[in-house]
Design a protein around this motif. Structure first.
Motif, short mmCIF file in Angstrom:
data_model
loop_
_atom_site.label_atom_id
_atom_site.label_comp_id
_atom_site.label_asym_id
_atom_site.label_seq_id
_atom_site.Cartn_x
_atom_site.Cartn_y
_atom_site.Cartn_z
N VAL A 1 0.84 -1.20 0.00
CA VAL A 1 0.00 0.00 0.00
C VAL A 1 0.87 1.25 0.00
O VAL A 1 0.62 2.21 -0.76
CB VAL A 1 -0.95 0.00 1.21
N ALA A 2 1.90 1.28 0.84
CA ALA A 2 2.78 2.45 0.93
C ALA A 2 3.50 2.71 -0.39
O ALA A 2 3.63 3.86 -0.83
CB ALA A 2 3.79 2.25 2.05
N LEU A 3 3.97 1.64 -1.04
CA LEU A 3 4.68 1.81 -2.31
C LEU A 3 3.75 2.33 -3.40
O LEU A 3 4.14 3.21 -4.19
CB LEU A 3 5.31 0.48 -2.73
N ASN A 4 2.54 1.81 -3.44
CA ASN A 4 1.59 2.33 -4.42
C ASN A 4 1.20 3.77 -4.10
O ASN A 4 0.99 4.59 -5.00
CB ASN A 4 0.36 1.44 -4.49
N GLY A 5 1.13 4.09 -2.80
CA GLY A 5 0.88 5.46 -2.42
C GLY A 5 1.97 6.40 -2.91
O GLY A 5 1.69 7.52 -3.35
N LEU A 6 3.22 5.96 -2.84
CA LEU A 6 4.33 6.75 -3.35
C LEU A 6 4.18 6.97 -4.86
O LEU A 6 4.47 8.06 -5.37
CB LEU A 6 5.65 6.07 -3.04
N THR A 7 3.72 5.94 -5.56
CA THR A 7 3.47 6.09 -6.99
C THR A 7 2.42 7.17 -7.26
O THR A 7 2.56 7.97 -8.17
CB THR A 7 3.03 4.74 -7.60
N TRP A 8 1.36 7.21 -6.45
CA TRP A 8 0.33 8.25 -6.65
C TRP A 8 0.91 9.64 -6.41
O TRP A 8 0.58 10.58 -7.11
CB TRP A 8 -0.84 8.00 -5.71
N VAL A 9 1.79 9.75 -5.41
CA VAL A 9 2.42 11.05 -5.14
C VAL A 9 3.27 11.49 -6.34
O VAL A 9 3.31 12.68 -6.69
CB VAL A 9 3.29 10.97 -3.87
N LEU A 10 3.95 10.53 -6.97
CA LEU A 10 4.82 10.83 -8.10
C LEU A 10 4.07 10.96 -9.42
O LEU A 10 4.66 11.39 -10.42
CB LEU A 10 5.89 9.74 -8.24
N ALA A 11 2.78 10.61 -9.44
CA ALA A 11 2.01 10.60 -10.68
C ALA A 11 2.04 11.93 -11.42
O ALA A 11 2.25 11.95 -12.65
CB ALA A 11 0.58 10.15 -10.41
N PRO A 12 1.80 13.06 -10.76
CA PRO A 12 1.81 14.32 -11.52
C PRO A 12 3.14 14.60 -12.22
O PRO A 12 3.17 15.15 -13.32
CB PRO A 12 1.51 15.38 -10.44
N PHE A 13 4.25 14.23 -11.57
CA PHE A 13 5.57 14.47 -12.15
C PHE A 13 5.86 13.46 -13.27
O PHE A 13 6.33 13.84 -14.35
CB PHE A 13 6.64 14.37 -11.06
N GLY A 14 5.56 12.18 -13.02
CA GLY A 14 5.83 11.16 -14.02
C GLY A 14 4.99 11.32 -15.26
O GLY A 14 5.50 11.34 -16.39
N LEU A 15 3.69 11.43 -15.08
CA LEU A 15 2.80 11.58 -16.22
C LEU A 15 2.97 12.95 -16.88
O LEU A 15 2.90 13.07 -18.10
CB LEU A 15 1.35 11.38 -15.78
N GLY A 16 3.23 13.95 -16.05
CA GLY A 16 3.44 15.29 -16.61
C GLY A 16 4.66 15.37 -17.50
O GLY A 16 4.72 16.19 -18.42
#
Length: 266
Positions: free
Chosen positions: A193-208
């Motif tokens: 859960v924590a690792l996927n949460g980190l992915t959500w935090v990074l989503a704006p930067f990665g997808l952007g």
């Protein structure tokens, strides 16, 4: 982000590379892990090896030979693609793909037994494979979307941990230091859960970094991730452990789909 049209012949070659790499991984890992697999009384669709050696359907020699054939075919294909596409980096990337499995399963490193197996899986799937496809299609290394890769790394690590959940008893018995074997299945579930949460935090930067945004599509991996700790009790050998692993895999696959679908529709 400006892209270029896919070269279909190269696309087929890259997909074949992926298939050969996957077969090499399965064959070589089964060969190296046969003693641990024999102790495994909780195999699932997602874990525990193919069981062909444990059940006597193939000999270790036959499986080892198959792994070597796949490795040679993978390297030969990469040399051919490197020449055809003027992309010499494909050859060391192919060597890296083989080396990751060797470091995972075989001496002297055998990192799956020393606590580094999940990290190697993450690097191979989220790093080497996309870089290989990018370079094969004529991408310039200096323009590779590293931020997109960083965004996907945590969820891939979570998925690697999830596939080790059903094997916790035999891994612990064999001294295989996966995260579930070290901290237990429930704590490992919360790590996912924590690792996927980190992915959500990074989503704006990665997808952007490739001109995309997450939008409502992020709801699918969020819901799948939250299901991981809620599916309980999920001891190894139960039906619920398979649902827990499937939820974690769904979270990762749906996250990967965000940039794939977004770029395809752009």
């Amino acid at each position: 982000m400006q892209g270029r049209a896919l070269e279909l012949g190269t696309l087929v070659g890259v997909q074949l590379f992926g298939v050969l790499d996957q077969l090499f991984i399965v064959y070589a890992n089964d060969h190296a892990d046969q003693e641990t697999d024999r102790r495994n009384r909780t195999p699932t669709l997602f874990s525990g090896g193919s069981r062909v050696l444990v059940e006597g359907r193939l000999s270790p020699r036959a499986l080892g030979t198959a792994a070597i054939v796949c490795a040679v075919a993978l390297l030969s294909l990469s040399v051919g693609l490197a020449v055809a596409r003027g992309a010499p980096l494909l050859v060391p990337l192919a060597v890296a793909a083989l080396a990751l499995l060797w470091a995972y399963s075989h001496p002297p490193l055998r990192l799956s037994y020393r606590g580094g197996g999940e990290l190697l899986q993450m690097v191979g799937v989220a790093g080497v494979l996309p870089l290989y496809g990018y370079v094969a299609q004529g991408g310039e290394l200096g323009r590779f979307p590293w931020a997109l890769v960083m965004f996907l790394l945590p969820t891939h690590l979570g998925c690697a941990i999830a596939t080790a959940l059903p094997d916790e008893p035999s891994d612990r018995e064999s001294g295989k230091l996966t995260l579930p074997a070290r901290v237990g299945g429930e704590r490992a579930a919360w790590a996912i859960v924590a690792l996927n949460g980190l992915t959500w935090v990074l989503a704006p930067f990665g997808l952007g970094s490739v001109g995309l945004s997450a939008g409502l599509g992020l709801l699918v991996p969020v819901v799948a991730t939250l299901a991981v700790p809620l599916i309980r009790p999920a001891p190894p050998g139960s039906r619920l452990i398979q649902l827990r692993v499937a939820a974690a895999i769904t979270a990762t696959l749906s996250t990967i789909a965000l940039p794939l679908v977004g770029l395809a529709l752009a």
